[in-house]
Design a protein around this motif. Structure first.
Motif, PDB file in Angstrom:
ATOM      1  N   THR A  69       0.841  -1.203   0.000  1.00 59.76           N
ATOM      2  CA  THR A  69       0.000   0.000   0.000  1.00 59.76           C
ATOM      3  C   THR A  69       0.870   1.246   0.000  1.00 59.76           C
ATOM      4  OG1 THR A  69      -1.705  -1.175   1.233  1.00 59.76           O
ATOM      5  CG2 THR A  69      -1.796   1.225   1.308  1.00 59.76           C
ATOM      6  N   LEU A  70       0.509   2.188  -0.847  1.00 58.23           N
ATOM      7  CA  LEU A  70       1.200   3.478  -0.877  1.00 58.23           C
ATOM      8  C   LEU A  70       0.262   4.498  -0.243  1.00 58.23           C
ATOM      9  CD1 LEU A  70       3.745   4.977  -1.811  1.00 58.23           C
ATOM     10  CD2 LEU A  70       2.627   5.357  -4.010  1.00 58.23           C
ATOM     11  N   THR A  71       0.645   4.970   0.929  1.00 61.04           N
ATOM     12  CA  THR A  71      -0.245   5.857   1.684  1.00 61.04           C
ATOM     13  C   THR A  71       0.109   7.322   1.476  1.00 61.04           C
ATOM     14  OG1 THR A  71      -0.477   4.126   3.347  1.00 61.04           O
ATOM     15  CG2 THR A  71      -1.209   6.332   3.977  1.00 61.04           C
ATOM     16  N   PHE A  72      -0.863   8.045   0.930  1.00 59.87           N
ATOM     17  CA  PHE A  72      -0.693   9.481   0.713  1.00 59.87           C
ATOM     18  C   PHE A  72      -1.433  10.246   1.810  1.00 59.87           C
ATOM     19  CE2 PHE A  72      -0.047   7.796  -3.538  1.00 59.87           C
ATOM     20  CZ  PHE A  72       0.941   8.608  -4.080  1.00 59.87           C
ATOM     21  N   ALA A 105       0.356   5.148  -7.636  1.00 61.61           N
ATOM     22  CA  ALA A 105       0.357   3.849  -6.961  1.00 61.61           C
ATOM     23  C   ALA A 105       0.168   2.726  -7.977  1.00 61.61           C
ATOM     24  CB  ALA A 105      -0.742   3.814  -5.904  1.00 61.61           C
ATOM     25  N   GLU A 106      -0.820   2.898  -8.850  1.00 60.81           N
ATOM     26  CA  GLU A 106      -1.136   1.810  -9.776  1.00 60.81           C
ATOM     27  C   GLU A 106      -0.022   1.560 -10.792  1.00 60.81           C
ATOM     28  OE1 GLU A 106      -5.096   2.768 -11.039  1.00 60.81           O
ATOM     29  OE2 GLU A 106      -5.961   1.908  -9.205  1.00 60.81           O
ATOM     30  N   LYS A 107       0.655   2.630 -11.206  1.00 66.73           N
ATOM     31  CA  LYS A 107       1.788   2.460 -12.130  1.00 66.73           C
ATOM     32  C   LYS A 107       2.880   1.618 -11.493  1.00 66.73           C
ATOM     33  CE  LYS A 107       1.485   6.840 -14.717  1.00 66.73           C
ATOM     34  NZ  LYS A 107       1.436   6.402 -16.119  1.00 66.73           N
ATOM     35  N   MET A 110       0.931  -0.814  -6.744  1.00 62.85           N
ATOM     36  CA  MET A 110       0.620  -0.636  -5.321  1.00 62.85           C
ATOM     37  C   MET A 110      -0.835  -0.206  -5.175  1.00 62.85           C
ATOM     38  SD  MET A 110       3.994   1.380  -4.199  1.00 62.85           S
ATOM     39  CE  MET A 110       5.594   0.637  -4.420  1.00 62.85           C
ATOM     40  N   THR A 111      -1.361  -0.422  -3.982  1.00 59.97           N
ATOM     41  CA  THR A 111      -2.718   0.017  -3.697  1.00 59.97           C
ATOM     42  C   THR A 111      -2.653   1.395  -3.049  1.00 59.97           C
ATOM     43  OG1 THR A 111      -3.279  -2.284  -3.266  1.00 59.97           O
ATOM     44  CG2 THR A 111      -4.851  -0.628  -2.499  1.00 59.97           C
ATOM     45  N   PRO A 112      -3.352   2.370  -3.621  1.00 60.64           N
ATOM     46  CA  PRO A 112      -3.304   3.703  -3.031  1.00 60.64           C
ATOM     47  C   PRO A 112      -4.210   3.813  -1.803  1.00 60.64           C
ATOM     48  CG  PRO A 112      -4.746   3.717  -4.951  1.00 60.64           C
ATOM     49  CD  PRO A 112      -4.214   2.314  -4.825  1.00 60.64           C
ATOM     50  N   ALA A 113      -3.741   4.546  -0.802  1.00 62.75           N
ATOM     51  CA  ALA A 113      -4.574   4.825   0.370  1.00 62.75           C
ATOM     52  C   ALA A 113      -4.411   6.302   0.718  1.00 62.75           C
ATOM     53  CB  ALA A 113      -4.143   3.953   1.542  1.00 62.75           C
ATOM     54  N   ILE A 114      -5.456   6.861   1.310  1.00 62.57           N
ATOM     55  CA  ILE A 114      -5.426   8.281   1.696  1.00 62.57           C
ATOM     56  C   ILE A 114      -5.579   8.409   3.201  1.00 62.57           C
ATOM     57  CG2 ILE A 114      -6.697  10.486   1.585  1.00 62.57           C
ATOM     58  CD1 ILE A 114      -5.229   9.950  -1.022  1.00 62.57           C
ATOM     59  N   GLU A 115      -4.749   9.237   3.794  1.00 63.25           N
ATOM     60  CA  GLU A 115      -4.929   9.637   5.195  1.00 63.25           C
ATOM     61  C   GLU A 115      -5.227  11.123   5.190  1.00 63.25           C
ATOM     62  OE1 GLU A 115      -3.687   8.627   8.636  1.00 63.25           O
ATOM     63  OE2 GLU A 115      -2.880   6.637   8.202  1.00 63.25           O
ATOM     64  N   ASN A 116      -6.412  11.456   5.658  1.00 63.46           N
ATOM     65  CA  ASN A 116      -6.834  12.857   5.654  1.00 63.46           C
ATOM     66  C   ASN A 116      -6.483  13.495   7.001  1.00 63.46           C
ATOM     67  OD1 ASN A 116      -8.067  15.197   4.773  1.00 63.46           O
ATOM     68  ND2 ASN A 116     -10.136  14.512   5.326  1.00 63.46           N
TER      69      ASN A 116
END
Ligand code: ARG
Length: 293
Positions: A69-72, A105-107, A110-116
């Motif tokens: 997971t790639l967490t943004f 992430a997809e390139k 990885m699975t993208p995730a968001i932390e707000n």
């Protein structure tokens, strides 16, 4: 002697601070004009020692593994770049940045995730490993470059003045005797502070806009595209631009200092998306129907 050294150190610190605060060229006395508005690789702006220092030992970190997971981190109160909606492109989050994050992430499988979170918490969250990267319409400034490493820029913006339609404000010089609202920690606040005007800072863009709509302040200084969104959502507001007072700013993605593996990965993805027109398309898609007046 000691006093002199102290004085010199203080003066150096002040000079460095001035550099850090000129992100938007918001110096009312300077005659600087907006320059290049195209997206280009950022050039080193000065030779301040902090910029050239190697990353501290122990801050080197790798990018997440493929399949991970790639967490943004973001602050989803900044349309059209990030906002909360019923069904967004990543969970309930949508906007230009969120779509870019998803593709990065997809390139890389990885699975993208968001932390707000709060805008002001983003660089700290990077440092303590809570997020891998911050994408938040974040302007690259010398001050922030001391806390994080930035990708190549993907968007050029500028600060503008949002006023009521009947306002007599036509340039930044007219801010002198006006009640100014900004958003806490945004470059707009830095600009106004740099100009030496008193202002009131709000936690959220929408709070500052409400204050303006209700006549409690005269002007909100905020990033261009977000301002356009707010004036299209609220009756009776317009945008006043002053390129001689507000220089162009560049948005980029931040990673923890020294995380070159992740930075390279992000740069490769952004470069591809700039070259094949994806970023421009997303920009058009999310600003459709927004006009400057
Ligand atoms: N570009 C401005 C800055 O970097 C405002 C960014 C605000 N972004 C957000 N997601 N709330 O300071």
């Amino acid at each position: 002697m000691k006093k002199g050294t102290k004085m010199a150190a203080l003066m150096l610190a002040m000079a460095m601070m001035t550099t850090a605060l000129t992100a938007c060229g918001g110096d009312a006395k300077s005659s600087s004009t907006a320059t290049d508005t195209t997206v280009t690789d950022s050039q080193p702006q000065d030779s301040a020692p902090a910029d050239t220092e190697p990353a501290e030992a122990g801050t080197q970190e790798a990018a997440p593994e493929a399949g991970g997971t790639l967490t943004f981190g973001t602050n989803a109160e900044f349309p059209p770049f990030e906002f909360v909606t019923g069904s967004g492109v990543i969970d309930q989050y949508d906007g230009i940045d969120i779509a870019i994050a998803k593709q990065i992430a997809e390139k890389n499988d990885m699975t993208p995730a968001i932390e707000n979170m709060e805008f002001a918490s983003l660089l700290v969250a990077l440092q303590n490993g809570q997020i891998d990267a911050a994408i938040a319409g974040m302007t690259v400034t010398d001050e922030r470059k001391e806390e994080a490493d930035f990708s190549i820029p993907y968007y050029t913006a500028t600060q503008v003045m949002i006023v009521r339609e009947d306002s007599d404000i036509t340039s930044a010089a007219d801010l002198a005797d006006k009640k100014i609202c900004v958003i806490e920690g945004y470059t707009g606040e830095i600009c106004v502070k740099d100009m030496g005007y008193p202002y009131e800072a709000f936690k959220k863009g929408t709070d500052a806009i409400m204050e303006l709509v209700n006549g409690k302040c005269d002007v909100v200084v905020l990033d261009s595209a977000t301002s356009q969104k707010y004036i299209s959502d609220n009756e009776g507001l317009k945008i006043v631009e002053d390129p001689s007072a507000f220089e162009s700013e560049e948005y980029a993605i931040a990673v923890k200092k020294g995380n070159t593996e992740l930075l390279d990965m992000i740069n490769t993805a952004i470069d591809a998306m700039l070259t094949d027109g994806t970023v421009a398309e997303l920009g058009a898609q999310y600003t459709e129907g927004l006009s400057a007046e």
